[in-house]
Design a protein around this motif. Structure first.
Motif, PDB file in Angstrom:
ATOM      1  N   VAL A   5       0.831  -1.213   0.000  1.00 60.12           N
ATOM      2  CA  VAL A   5       0.000   0.000   0.000  1.00 60.12           C
ATOM      3  C   VAL A   5       0.858   1.253   0.000  1.00 60.12           C
ATOM      4  N   PHE A   6       1.783   1.351   0.930  1.00 56.39           N
ATOM      5  CA  PHE A   6       2.540   2.588   1.097  1.00 56.39           C
ATOM      6  C   PHE A   6       3.661   2.741   0.070  1.00 56.39           C
ATOM      7  N   ARG A   7       3.991   1.673  -0.629  1.00 58.47           N
ATOM      8  CA  ARG A   7       4.982   1.775  -1.697  1.00 58.47           C
ATOM      9  C   ARG A   7       4.350   1.741  -3.083  1.00 58.47           C
ATOM     10  N   SER A   8       3.070   1.912  -3.137  1.00 60.72           N
ATOM     11  CA  SER A   8       2.376   1.895  -4.427  1.00 60.72           C
ATOM     12  C   SER A   8       2.710   3.159  -5.215  1.00 60.72           C
ATOM     13  N   LYS A   9       3.401   2.984  -6.332  1.00 59.69           N
ATOM     14  CA  LYS A   9       3.768   4.131  -7.165  1.00 59.69           C
ATOM     15  C   LYS A   9       2.528   4.801  -7.757  1.00 59.69           C
ATOM     16  N   GLU A  10       1.564   3.990  -8.144  1.00 58.38           N
ATOM     17  CA  GLU A  10       0.349   4.550  -8.738  1.00 58.38           C
ATOM     18  C   GLU A  10      -0.374   5.453  -7.746  1.00 58.38           C
ATOM     19  N   MET A  11      -0.460   5.024  -6.489  1.00 58.65           N
ATOM     20  CA  MET A  11      -1.163   5.821  -5.485  1.00 58.65           C
ATOM     21  C   MET A  11      -0.483   7.171  -5.286  1.00 58.65           C
ATOM     22  N   TRP A  12       0.825   7.192  -5.179  1.00 64.99           N
ATOM     23  CA  TRP A  12       1.526   8.450  -4.940  1.00 64.99           C
ATOM     24  C   TRP A  12       1.457   9.370  -6.151  1.00 64.99           C
ATOM     25  N   VAL A  13       1.481   8.811  -7.344  1.00 65.63           N
ATOM     26  CA  VAL A  13       1.324   9.639  -8.545  1.00 65.63           C
ATOM     27  C   VAL A  13      -0.057  10.278  -8.573  1.00 65.63           C
ATOM     28  N   VAL A  14      -1.083   9.477  -8.241  1.00 67.13           N
ATOM     29  CA  VAL A  14      -2.451  10.005  -8.234  1.00 67.13           C
ATOM     30  C   VAL A  14      -2.612  11.074  -7.157  1.00 67.13           C
ATOM     31  N   ILE A  15      -2.049  10.846  -5.968  1.00 67.82           N
ATOM     32  CA  ILE A  15      -2.136  11.849  -4.898  1.00 67.82           C
ATOM     33  C   ILE A  15      -1.463  13.150  -5.326  1.00 67.82           C
ATOM     34  N   ALA A  16      -0.287  13.054  -5.948  1.00 68.72           N
ATOM     35  CA  ALA A  16       0.407  14.256  -6.422  1.00 68.72           C
ATOM     36  C   ALA A  16      -0.417  14.979  -7.481  1.00 68.72           C
TER      37      ALA A  16
END
Length: 372
Positions: free
Chosen positions: A188-199
């Motif tokens: 969960v916390f290393r999900s690249k897709e999630m961090w890109v979407v949050i940014a």
């Protein structure tokens, strides 16, 4: 176009009159959709997927503050996760606890946005949320949108990894839970897709908010276009650089839907006439002021004039007239009028004669000194 503004005015008056009912209806629909989506996408605990439970829980949450709906959704997610993996439930519970301690308890009214983000993801229109709150909100809405994105990706990972976790067996229950916690936290916390979407969401909201507050014509429309382009560029660039596996069809379609919804919001909350804008300048002892005034579009509802036309029906009837009876009635009425007139004259005449006699007597007595 004028009819649309008339309809807008009618909607505003309706909401002003029935605001409490409308707010509770929206809260009920949001709670019902949220609980239904959670049960549909996770649904590991079959007892919670009963439609009666979903409907009853939505009805109960309708009459409570909106923060209760968020807590009920969090408990439902935890129960579904616990039926699959205790380790996942523990990590999710910790994340929810942090959200509650540091955000929800300070701004309970904004907590409902945390539910809107996962629901928007499940409906394939997640880009609507940052653009809508960039138009209507403030930069502080970045926090609940980020929390909602975390919640969605936790649910998405559980939905993907549940079959593997259900069949996995380990020698020790403690080591199994530890392995689940470690794997779940890493994924969960290393999900690249999630961090890109949050940014992308954070930048989109901030830029949309900044542009729509600028003193330029059609600022809301420009903000929508800029926000949509930023979403596409950031997520598309993240996919090319980090290989996050973004769907370009959903990316473009979701941003088009966000633009359409943004135009509806502009019509409802920011209808102005730029052709009649005015620029003014004035000063005081300390400052020069440059002001741009843009009038709102206000259309008065047309007055309705109702004319009632009563159609008179011509009714023809045949009546048999007895002439002898009419003559008899006329003669009787004439005789009564004559007698009444005669009695009145007689009465008046009598009064006049008595008065003359009295005056004559008084005159004679005065002349011959009879009173002495």
């Amino acid at each position: 176009m004028e009819s649309l503004f008339v309809l807008k005015g009618q909607l505003q008056r309706f909401y002003a009159k029935y605001s409490k009912i409308v707010d509770k209806t929206v809260q009920f629909v949001l709670a019902l959709v949220t609980f239904y989506m959670i049960n549909r996408d996770i649904g590991f605990m079959k007892e919670l997927t009963n439609p009666v439970i979903t409907l009853g829980l939505a009805v109960v949450c309708t009459f409570l503050p909106s923060a209760v709906t968020v807590l009920a959704a969090a408990v439902m997610i935890l129960l579904h996760m616990f039926s699959v993996s205790m380790g996942m439930a523990v990590v999710t519970a910790v994340v929810f606890l942090i959200m509650f301690i540091f955000y929800i308890r300070f701004t309970p009214k904004k907590a409902i946005i945390i539910l809107l983000v996962p629901v928007a993801f499940m409906l394939k229109i997640p880009y609507t949320v940052p653009m809508a709150f960039g138009l209507l909100g403030t930069p502080a809405y970045v926090i609940p949108i980020t929390c909602g994105t975390f919640v969605y990706y936790m649910i998405d990972y559980v939905k993907t990894a549940a079959p593997t976790l259900a069949t996995a067996e380990d020698a020790s229950a403690v080591s199994q839970v530890t392995a689940q916690v470690t794997t779940y936290a890493k994924q969960v916390f290393r999900s690249k897709e999630m961090w890109v979407v949050i940014a992308a969401f954070a930048i989109c909201l901030l830029v949309t908010y900044t542009v729509r507050r600028m003193s330029i014509d059609h600022s809301w429309k420009i903000a929508l276009l800029v926000g949509a382009l930023l979403n596409i560029l950031i997520i598309g660039g993240g996919d090319m650089i980090l290989d996050v596996g973004a769907s370009y069809l959903e990316l473009i379609g979701g941003n088009v839907a966000a633009i359409v919804i943004g135009l509806v919001l502009e019509f409802l909350f920011f209808s102005v006439d730029y052709s009649r804008s005015e620029s003014m300048q004035f000063e005081d002892d300390e400052y020069y002021y440059y002001v741009k005034a843009v009038p709102k579009i206000v259309v008065a509802a047309p007055e309705k004039t109702v004319k009632r036309i009563n159609k008179r029906e011509n009714v023809s009837e045949t009546e048999i007239i007895d002439t002898d009876e009419i003559r008899r009635k006329a003669s009787v009425q004439s005789a009564k009028k004559h007698q009444s007139k005669k009695r009145q004259e007689t009465k008046n005449g009598g009064k006049t004669g008595n008065m003359d006699h009295l005056l004559l007597t008084q005159s004679l007595r005065k002349e011959f000194d009879l009173d002495k």
